[in-house]
Design a protein around this motif. Sequence first.
Motif, short mmCIF file in Angstrom:
data_model
loop_
_atom_site.label_atom_id
_atom_site.label_comp_id
_atom_site.label_asym_id
_atom_site.label_seq_id
_atom_site.Cartn_x
_atom_site.Cartn_y
_atom_site.Cartn_z
N HIS A 171 114.74 23.93 154.03
CA HIS A 171 114.58 24.79 152.86
C HIS A 171 115.37 26.09 152.93
CE1 HIS A 171 111.74 26.61 155.65
NE2 HIS A 171 111.61 27.65 154.85
N SER A 172 115.72 26.53 154.14
CA SER A 172 116.33 27.85 154.29
C SER A 172 117.80 27.78 154.69
CB SER A 172 115.56 28.65 155.34
OG SER A 172 115.46 27.93 156.57
N THR A 173 118.39 26.60 154.66
CA THR A 173 119.79 26.43 155.04
C THR A 173 120.59 25.77 153.91
OG1 THR A 173 119.31 24.27 156.05
CG2 THR A 173 119.24 26.21 157.49
N ALA A 174 121.86 26.12 153.83
CA ALA A 174 122.72 25.51 152.81
C ALA A 174 122.88 24.01 153.07
CB ALA A 174 124.08 26.20 152.80
N ILE A 175 123.03 23.63 154.33
CA ILE A 175 123.15 22.21 154.66
C ILE A 175 121.89 21.47 154.26
CG2 ILE A 175 123.18 20.59 156.61
CD1 ILE A 175 125.27 22.32 157.94
N GLY A 176 120.72 22.04 154.54
CA GLY A 176 119.47 21.40 154.19
C GLY A 176 119.31 21.20 152.69
N ARG A 178 114.99 12.39 144.27
CA ARG A 178 114.20 13.61 144.13
C ARG A 178 112.77 13.47 144.65
NH1 ARG A 178 115.17 18.21 141.56
NH2 ARG A 178 117.17 17.79 142.58
N GLU A 179 112.12 12.37 144.34
CA GLU A 179 110.75 12.19 144.82
C GLU A 179 110.72 12.09 146.34
OE1 GLU A 179 107.78 12.48 143.41
OE2 GLU A 179 108.96 13.19 141.71
N GLU A 180 111.71 11.44 146.90
CA GLU A 180 111.79 11.34 148.35
C GLU A 180 112.01 12.72 148.96
OE1 GLU A 180 114.45 9.20 151.88
OE2 GLU A 180 115.04 9.02 149.77
N ALA A 181 112.90 13.50 148.34
CA ALA A 181 113.17 14.85 148.83
C ALA A 181 111.93 15.73 148.79
CB ALA A 181 114.30 15.49 148.02
N LEU A 182 111.19 15.64 147.68
CA LEU A 182 109.98 16.45 147.56
C LEU A 182 108.91 16.02 148.55
CD1 LEU A 182 109.72 16.80 143.67
CD2 LEU A 182 110.47 18.52 145.32
N CYS A 237 107.01 19.55 155.31
CA CYS A 237 107.66 20.57 156.14
C CYS A 237 106.91 21.89 156.01
CB CYS A 237 109.11 20.78 155.73
SG CYS A 237 110.21 19.38 156.00
N GLU A 238 106.96 22.67 157.07
CA GLU A 238 106.42 24.03 157.00
C GLU A 238 107.49 24.92 156.40
OE1 GLU A 238 104.74 27.61 159.88
OE2 GLU A 238 105.54 25.76 160.76
N LEU A 239 107.27 25.40 155.17
CA LEU A 239 108.27 26.24 154.49
C LEU A 239 108.11 27.68 154.97
CD1 LEU A 239 108.11 24.71 150.89
CD2 LEU A 239 109.50 24.01 152.84
N ARG A 240 108.57 27.93 156.16
CA ARG A 240 108.39 29.23 156.80
C ARG A 240 109.27 30.30 156.17
NH1 ARG A 240 109.68 28.97 162.89
NH2 ARG A 240 109.37 31.22 162.58
N THR A 241 108.80 31.53 156.23
CA THR A 241 109.58 32.68 155.79
C THR A 241 110.35 33.22 156.98
OG1 THR A 241 107.95 33.27 154.09
CG2 THR A 241 109.46 35.00 154.83
N PHE A 242 111.68 33.28 156.85
CA PHE A 242 112.51 33.81 157.92
C PHE A 242 113.06 35.19 157.57
CE2 PHE A 242 112.66 29.20 158.40
CZ PHE A 242 112.36 29.06 159.75
N THR A 243 113.38 35.40 156.29
CA THR A 243 113.86 36.71 155.83
C THR A 243 113.24 36.97 154.45
OG1 THR A 243 115.79 35.99 154.52
CG2 THR A 243 116.09 36.18 156.92
N ALA A 244 113.54 38.13 153.89
CA ALA A 244 113.03 38.46 152.56
C ALA A 244 113.62 37.54 151.50
CB ALA A 244 113.35 39.92 152.23
N THR A 267 110.18 29.87 149.69
CA THR A 267 109.09 29.09 150.28
C THR A 267 108.22 28.40 149.23
OG1 THR A 267 107.67 31.05 150.34
CG2 THR A 267 108.98 30.57 152.32
N ASP A 268 108.50 28.66 147.96
CA ASP A 268 107.75 28.01 146.88
C ASP A 268 108.45 26.71 146.52
OD1 ASP A 268 105.69 28.28 144.53
OD2 ASP A 268 107.61 27.78 143.58
N LEU A 269 107.71 25.59 146.58
CA LEU A 269 108.32 24.28 146.36
C LEU A 269 108.87 24.13 144.95
CD1 LEU A 269 108.94 21.58 147.70
CD2 LEU A 269 106.70 20.76 146.95
N SER A 270 108.18 24.67 143.95
CA SER A 270 108.67 24.58 142.56
C SER A 270 109.98 25.32 142.40
CB SER A 270 107.62 25.15 141.60
OG SER A 270 106.42 24.40 141.67
N GLN A 271 110.07 26.48 143.00
CA GLN A 271 111.31 27.24 142.93
C GLN A 271 112.42 26.54 143.70
OE1 GLN A 271 110.94 31.27 144.38
NE2 GLN A 271 113.08 31.78 143.92
N LEU A 272 112.06 25.95 144.81
CA LEU A 272 113.05 25.23 145.61
C LEU A 272 113.59 24.03 144.85
CD1 LEU A 272 114.40 25.31 148.39
CD2 LEU A 272 112.53 23.89 149.25
N GLU A 273 112.74 23.35 144.10
CA GLU A 273 113.20 22.21 143.31
C GLU A 273 114.22 22.64 142.26
OE1 GLU A 273 111.49 18.35 140.84
OE2 GLU A 273 110.13 19.98 141.36
N LEU A 274 114.02 23.80 141.66
CA LEU A 274 115.00 24.33 140.70
C LEU A 274 116.32 24.63 141.40
CD1 LEU A 274 112.75 26.78 138.64
CD2 LEU A 274 113.57 24.52 137.95
#
Length: 261
Positions: free
Chosen positions: A141-146, A155-159, A165-172, A176-183
């Motif tokens: 979730h936090s990498t361009a490659i990812g 899409r369903e497989e990706a979600l 996965c643990e959507l950890r916070t690494f920086t500001a 970490t929000d799955l809905s935002q990540l899907e967008l």
Amino acid sequence: MSNPDTQPDSVSSVMKVFGILQALGDEHEIGITELSQRVLMSKSTVYRFLQTMKSLGYVSQDGDNDKYSLTLKLFELGAKALQHVDLIRIADKQMRQLSGLTRETIHLGAFEDDSIVYIHKIDSQYHLRMHSRIGRRNPLHSTAIGKVLMAWRDREEALTILRRCELRTFTANTITDLSQLELVLDTVKAQGFAEDREEMEEGVYCIAVPIFDRFGHITAALSISFPAVRFNDAQQAEYVAMLHSAAKAICIESGFTGYPF
């Protein structure tokens, strides 16, 4: 061969599993009695391991004669490893050309065990650079490659993958929000590249594009990583174009001619 039962506990189970797999590989079909004699284990121990391998799909059992044989699952695993070896060989030339043009860190990353793993890398020629290593794992979730590896997946497989996965916070900037990540994944696929704007590590920026196998399936991602102080938005189009050119050449040499960018 040595008796697996005399090995230390830390390696005993692994030795037994590979001993059984090797014996199965030597025969088209084999029964428990003969197999236990070959691997120097009791029939009950061999049976227990075979049932586990069977449940995982690595071994099949003929109902008519109770003999066991290997499935193609190990072949599939081996094929994946060979695919990465071939991909690294093909990608190396393009990655070195990118390195020469940009002097920045170039990564080739693939999906494995709900993470990205760097399978090849060309170091930056600058002293101030991203620190990484081949074999290192990073989150999706936090990498361009990812993001690239998820954006071109079903899409369903990706979600499903991202939910476990643990959507950890690494920086500001980490999303970490799955809905935002899907967008974000929608945007990545539409524009043809993903960005990591200091989402994994403060001060580090990354751009990545997809690489497809000969069947047109996402197999890896190619990226440029660099300190944010060496980047401005005007460079984005230039770097994306370089990445697409390199990725297209890699895909063509791998047997896929339909690169979309």
